[in-house]
Design a protein around this motif. Structure first.
Motif, short mmCIF file in Angstrom:
data_model
loop_
_atom_site.label_atom_id
_atom_site.label_comp_id
_atom_site.label_asym_id
_atom_site.label_seq_id
_atom_site.Cartn_x
_atom_site.Cartn_y
_atom_site.Cartn_z
N TYR A 39 41.59 48.06 31.79
CA TYR A 39 41.38 47.40 33.09
C TYR A 39 42.65 46.69 33.54
CZ TYR A 39 39.54 44.43 36.73
OH TYR A 39 39.34 43.80 37.93
N TRP A 40 43.32 46.04 32.61
CA TRP A 40 44.56 45.33 32.92
C TRP A 40 45.62 46.30 33.46
CZ3 TRP A 40 48.64 44.39 28.76
CH2 TRP A 40 49.70 43.63 29.25
N GLN A 41 45.66 47.51 32.91
CA GLN A 41 46.66 48.48 33.32
C GLN A 41 46.29 49.24 34.59
OE1 GLN A 41 49.71 48.83 31.90
NE2 GLN A 41 49.10 47.06 30.70
N THR A 42 44.96 49.42 34.86
CA THR A 42 44.57 50.27 35.97
C THR A 42 43.85 49.55 37.11
OG1 THR A 42 42.42 50.79 35.00
CG2 THR A 42 44.28 52.24 34.42
N SER A 43 43.29 48.39 36.86
CA SER A 43 42.47 47.63 37.83
C SER A 43 41.25 48.40 38.29
CB SER A 43 43.29 47.22 39.05
OG SER A 43 44.34 46.40 38.67
N LEU A 45 37.46 49.08 38.21
CA LEU A 45 36.34 48.21 37.91
C LEU A 45 35.42 48.76 36.81
CD1 LEU A 45 35.26 45.49 38.74
CD2 LEU A 45 33.86 46.62 40.46
N HIS A 48 35.96 47.08 33.50
CA HIS A 48 35.37 45.75 33.44
C HIS A 48 33.90 45.85 33.02
CE1 HIS A 48 33.43 42.10 34.66
NE2 HIS A 48 34.51 41.57 35.19
N GLY A 109 35.76 40.56 38.86
CA GLY A 109 37.06 41.19 39.03
C GLY A 109 38.16 40.77 38.08
N TRP A 110 39.34 40.75 38.63
CA TRP A 110 40.58 40.57 37.88
C TRP A 110 40.60 39.28 37.06
CZ3 TRP A 110 44.50 43.69 36.72
CH2 TRP A 110 45.68 43.13 36.26
N THR A 111 40.14 38.17 37.63
CA THR A 111 40.23 36.88 36.93
C THR A 111 39.28 36.80 35.74
OG1 THR A 111 38.66 35.91 38.49
CG2 THR A 111 41.01 35.65 38.98
#
Length: 148
Positions: A39-43, A45, A48, A109-111
């Motif tokens: 997830y960190w590399q591709t975003s 979802l 996640h 999401g991201w956070t």
């Protein structure tokens, strides 16, 4: 002086119930770390969601493993094959850290993943590795005894 290695427990010990359930959290938490990195590399979802479900599955089977381990402690035939107090405490701490990690992953999401979820996943896997080392050391001492 002759050193003799004997198996002290294999002939008379029962089969520990916890061995069915305890490996699942280790696998699930390791896969959760891998999906966090993805997830960190591709975003994307999907990673996640995979992480959240893997953490949940690991916690469910970890809880069942705790109950099975408690049952094994009361069974005379499997008590000697127990993981030892250090490994048991490490296992409980790993599950508690995974609960915190699961709460962090419940965010959006991201956070929810970067950086806190990723760090917690890495710490959970590191604690899992330490727990396996403690359990393996204890088991090797119990199964093989040295007589002089």
């Amino acid at each position: 002086m002759t050193t003799t290695y004997t198996t002290t427990t294999t002939g008379r010990a029962g089969f520990p119930l916890r061995t069915f359930f305890v490996p699942f959290p280790f696998v699930c938490f390791t896969l959760a770390l891998i999906t966090d990195i993805a997830y960190w590399q591709t975003s994307f979802l999907m990673w996640h969601n995979f992480s959240a479900w893997l953490l949940f599955a690991g916690l469910v089977f970890g809880g069942i493993g705790l109950v099975a381990g408690a049952v094994d402690m009361f069974r005379r035939s499997t008590r000697i094959l127990g993981p030892g107090w250090l490994a048991a405490i490490g296992y409980i701490l790993m599950l508690l850290l995974a609960v915190v990690n699961s709460f962090v992953h419940a965010g959006d999401g991201w956070t929810a993943i970067v950086p806190n979820g990723l760090v917690l996943s890495a710490l959970t896997v590191a604690l899992a590795v330490l727990t396996v080392i403690f359990a393996a050391r204890r088991r090797s001492r119990v199964i093989w005894s040295i007589e002089r």
